[in-house]
Motif scaffolding. Structure first.
Motif, PDB file in Angstrom:
ATOM      1  N   UNK A  32       0.734  -1.240   0.101  1.00 25.83           N
ATOM      2  CA  UNK A  32      -0.189  -0.021  -0.045  1.00 25.83           C
ATOM      3  C   UNK A  32       0.908   1.162   0.213  1.00 25.83           C
ATOM      4  N   UNK A  33       1.639   1.333  -0.967  1.00 23.67           N
ATOM      5  CA  UNK A  33       2.395   2.773  -1.284  1.00 23.67           C
ATOM      6  C   UNK A  33       2.049   3.445  -2.347  1.00 23.67           C
ATOM      7  N   UNK A  34       1.847   4.850  -2.173  1.00 19.63           N
ATOM      8  CA  UNK A  34       1.350   5.586  -3.222  1.00 19.63           C
ATOM      9  C   UNK A  34       2.537   6.733  -3.236  1.00 19.63           C
ATOM     10  N   UNK A  35       2.528   7.532  -4.254  1.00 20.51           N
ATOM     11  CA  UNK A  35       3.283   8.490  -4.425  1.00 20.51           C
ATOM     12  C   UNK A  35       2.603  10.034  -4.993  1.00 20.51           C
ATOM     13  N   UNK A  36       3.148  10.986  -4.149  1.00 19.54           N
ATOM     14  CA  UNK A  36       2.342  12.285  -4.657  1.00 19.54           C
ATOM     15  C   UNK A  36       3.517  13.136  -5.008  1.00 19.54           C
ATOM     16  N   UNK A  37       3.471  13.933  -6.006  1.00 21.22           N
ATOM     17  CA  UNK A  37       4.406  14.938  -6.344  1.00 21.22           C
ATOM     18  C   UNK A  37       3.850  16.434  -6.802  1.00 21.22           C
ATOM     19  N   UNK A  38       4.545  17.321  -6.402  1.00 22.86           N
ATOM     20  CA  UNK A  38       4.033  18.584  -6.573  1.00 22.86           C
ATOM     21  C   UNK A  38       4.957  19.369  -7.886  1.00 22.86           C
ATOM     22  N   UNK A  39       4.417  20.101  -8.678  1.00 20.89           N
ATOM     23  CA  UNK A  39       5.109  20.974  -9.874  1.00 20.89           C
ATOM     24  C   UNK A  39       6.204  19.867 -10.356  1.00 20.89           C
ATOM     25  N   UNK A  40       7.607  20.193 -10.412  1.00 21.32           N
ATOM     26  CA  UNK A  40       8.382  19.323 -11.112  1.00 21.32           C
ATOM     27  C   UNK A  40       8.389  17.884 -10.525  1.00 21.32           C
ATOM     28  N   UNK A  41       8.068  17.710  -9.103  1.00 19.41           N
ATOM     29  CA  UNK A  41       7.980  16.612  -8.423  1.00 19.41           C
ATOM     30  C   UNK A  41       6.887  15.826  -8.917  1.00 19.41           C
ATOM     31  N   UNK A  42       5.900  16.368  -9.357  1.00 21.24           N
ATOM     32  CA  UNK A  42       4.600  15.610 -10.061  1.00 21.24           C
ATOM     33  C   UNK A  42       5.239  14.647 -11.040  1.00 21.24           C
ATOM     34  N   UNK A  43       5.859  15.613 -12.056  1.00 17.82           N
ATOM     35  CA  UNK A  43       6.556  14.943 -13.280  1.00 17.82           C
ATOM     36  C   UNK A  43       7.342  13.706 -12.847  1.00 17.82           C
ATOM     37  N   UNK A  44       8.257  14.081 -11.950  1.00 16.30           N
ATOM     38  CA  UNK A  44       9.300  12.735 -11.327  1.00 16.30           C
ATOM     39  C   UNK A  44       8.211  11.736 -10.953  1.00 16.30           C
ATOM     40  N   UNK A  45       7.044  11.996 -10.029  1.00 19.46           N
ATOM     41  CA  UNK A  45       6.325  10.958  -9.638  1.00 19.46           C
ATOM     42  C   UNK A  45       5.798  10.048 -10.545  1.00 19.46           C
ATOM     43  N   UNK A  46       5.293  10.851 -11.655  1.00 22.03           N
ATOM     44  CA  UNK A  46       4.533   9.989 -12.755  1.00 22.03           C
ATOM     45  C   UNK A  46       5.828   9.163 -13.351  1.00 22.03           C
ATOM     46  N   UNK A  47       6.785   9.664 -13.788  1.00 21.75           N
ATOM     47  CA  UNK A  47       8.127   9.000 -14.256  1.00 21.75           C
ATOM     48  C   UNK A  47       8.377   7.797 -13.444  1.00 21.75           C
ATOM     49  N   UNK A  48       8.563   7.921 -12.154  1.00 22.28           N
ATOM     50  CA  UNK A  48       8.907   6.713 -11.324  1.00 22.28           C
ATOM     51  C   UNK A  48       7.850   5.698 -11.369  1.00 22.28           C
ATOM     52  N   UNK A  49       6.590   6.109 -11.306  1.00 24.52           N
ATOM     53  CA  UNK A  49       5.594   5.284 -11.532  1.00 24.52           C
ATOM     54  C   UNK A  49       5.467   4.355 -12.760  1.00 24.52           C
ATOM     55  N   UNK A  50       6.147   4.677 -13.826  1.00 26.05           N
ATOM     56  CA  UNK A  50       5.996   3.872 -14.949  1.00 26.05           C
ATOM     57  C   UNK A  50       6.951   2.651 -14.803  1.00 26.05           C
ATOM     58  N   UNK A  51       8.009   2.529 -13.888  1.00 23.34           N
ATOM     59  CA  UNK A  51       8.718   1.494 -13.780  1.00 23.34           C
ATOM     60  C   UNK A  51       8.717   1.048 -12.410  1.00 23.34           C
ATOM     61  N   UNK A  52       8.437   1.819 -11.599  1.00 21.53           N
ATOM     62  CA  UNK A  52       8.545   1.452  -9.898  1.00 21.53           C
ATOM     63  C   UNK A  52       7.017   0.753  -9.502  1.00 21.53           C
ATOM     64  N   UNK A  53       7.085  -0.503  -9.813  1.00 22.70           N
ATOM     65  CA  UNK A  53       5.687  -1.203  -9.660  1.00 22.70           C
ATOM     66  C   UNK A  53       5.375  -1.597  -8.072  1.00 22.70           C
ATOM     67  N   UNK A  54       6.144  -0.950  -7.463  1.00 22.23           N
ATOM     68  CA  UNK A  54       5.972  -0.988  -5.923  1.00 22.23           C
ATOM     69  C   UNK A  54       5.041   0.190  -5.593  1.00 22.23           C
ATOM     70  N   UNK A  55       5.009   1.302  -6.590  1.00 23.04           N
ATOM     71  CA  UNK A  55       3.896   2.187  -6.381  1.00 23.04           C
ATOM     72  C   UNK A  55       2.647   1.674  -6.751  1.00 23.04           C
ATOM     73  N   UNK A  56       1.487   1.912  -5.848  1.00 29.35           N
ATOM     74  CA  UNK A  56       0.254   1.256  -6.451  1.00 29.35           C
ATOM     75  C   UNK A  56      -0.733   2.426  -6.820  1.00 29.35           C
ATOM     76  N   UNK A  57      -0.393   3.575  -6.698  1.00 28.48           N
ATOM     77  CA  UNK A  57      -1.101   4.712  -7.016  1.00 28.48           C
ATOM     78  C   UNK A  57      -0.438   6.198  -6.929  1.00 28.48           C
ATOM     79  N   UNK A  58      -0.576   7.134  -7.869  1.00 29.56           N
ATOM     80  CA  UNK A  58       0.114   8.309  -8.070  1.00 29.56           C
ATOM     81  C   UNK A  58      -0.907   9.328  -8.320  1.00 29.56           C
ATOM     82  N   UNK A  59      -0.491  10.554  -7.544  1.00 32.45           N
ATOM     83  CA  UNK A  59      -1.304  11.877  -7.766  1.00 32.45           C
ATOM     84  C   UNK A  59      -0.176  13.035  -8.163  1.00 32.45           C
ATOM     85  N   UNK A  60      -0.483  13.605  -9.235  1.00 33.02           N
ATOM     86  CA  UNK A  60       0.425  14.808  -9.617  1.00 33.02           C
ATOM     87  C   UNK A  60      -0.301  16.067  -9.513  1.00 33.02           C
TER      88      UNK A  60
END
Length: 322
Positions: A108-136
């Motif tokens: 149950x790991x999610x990632x949230x990123x703000x501004x540039x962090x939002x782009x990084x959060x999305x990009x990490x989620x592409x290949x990091x499948x321990x991430x179960x949901x992402x919010x930009x």
């Protein structure tokens, strides 16, 4: 809150992080956990930690807000490097740390990123499948921004200048650390820098509203070359399968968060659940800390995370029952 230093065996430096705990925290229990990624030029004590991280912790999540490598209180030298590949790797390294904690539910790991962090959060989620949901949150594709406005629409010229500066520095010359914003809103006005995103960024980062010691709004110019060849959303149609929520403000500014948000929402066709939250009358920097738009974003993203970070638990229970 607990301040920690994340150290991976393959890293020569540490990542500084704050862990925010939910009310009634009990270390013997397992909690859904959020990795919170700060904007370009920011730090963990600003919007990623003290606004969104704080709110998510209050809603029952363990939140790890951290400083990027080479920035804030994290280690790494030279300072103020903005390297997208490293920024994305930081997400995985923080997850590596999180899954060693007894109270973190690795499913149950999610990632949230703000501004540039939002782009990084999305990009990490592409290949990091321990991430179960992402919010930009008002996410920006830093690669696109560097190729356009940050290079004055001359990416090749910027690369030539970076190459020459890097050679000067390794020969003993002084480092070129670029300040990204005017020193104050007054200076921005005096110099005619009144474009919405530039002025509002200055109002956030250069006044008591959001100013923090670690939020330096600086960049080492000579080490930014790889940013111009990077795309936060590359292969999103194929690799972005996890649930994704994109939050944008409809008051458009030069940094392009609205444009980038609409792009990744449109391209996330393989996501199990893609949602767009488009807020009329609010801008990029309103979403950093203004109570009304932040509240509107939280009203959507908290149920989104609770839904998707509870699904693995329910699935395990069903499997056990069968």
């Amino acid at each position: 809150m607990k301040s920690v230093q994340v150290q991976n065996p393959d890293m020569a430096w540490h990542i500084a992080a704050n862990i925010l705990f939910p009310p009634g925290f009990d270390e013997s229990k397992k909690f859904p956990t959020m990795i919170s990624v700060h904007p370009f030029g920011s730090c963990k004590e600003q919007t990623s930690g003290n606004v969104y991280g704080k709110a998510l912790a209050e809603q029952g999540f363990v939140v790890i807000a951290y400083d990027a490598s080479f920035q804030g209180e994290s280690g790494g030298s030279p300072r103020w490097i903005e390297d997208p590949t490293q920024r994305v790797e930081d997400v995985s390294r923080v997850i590596d740390y999180a899954v060693t904690l007894p109270y973190v539910d690795e499913n149950r790991i999610g990632v949230l990123g703000v501004c540039g962090g939002g782009g990084y959060a999305v990009n990490a989620t592409l290949t990091e499948k321990r991430i179960k949901a992402v919010v930009s949150i008002t996410g920006v594709n830093i690669g696109r921004l560097f190729r356009e406005g940050f290079s004055q629409y001359d990416p090749l010229g910027a690369l030539e200048a970076m190459a020459a500066q890097r050679t000067r520095e390794v020969r003993g010359g002084e480092l070129q650390v670029n300040e990204l914003l005017p020193a104050s809103p007054e200076q921005a006005t005096e110099n005619g820098l009144t474009e919405r995103d530039v002025f509002e960024a200055t109002d956030y980062y250069k006044t008591p509203r959001g100013q923090k010691p670690g939020g330096a709004t600086k960049m080492l110019f000579s080490h930014a070359q790889k940013t111009l060849a990077w795309d936060a959303f590359a292969f999103a149609e194929t690799l972005l399968t996890q649930p994704v929520m994109v939050v944008v403000g409809q008051k458009v500014g030069a940094f392009g968060a609205y444009r980038d948000g609409m792009e990744i929402y449109g391209r996330a066709t393989g996501s199990k659940d893609r949602q767009l939250v488009s807020l009329e009358d609010w801008s990029h920097y309103d979403l950093y800390d203004k109570p009304e738009p932040v509240g509107m974003a939280l009203e959507k993203l908290i149920p989104f995370f609770k839904k998707h970070l509870d699904e693995p638990v329910a699935a395990r229970r069903r499997d056990a029952a069968e």
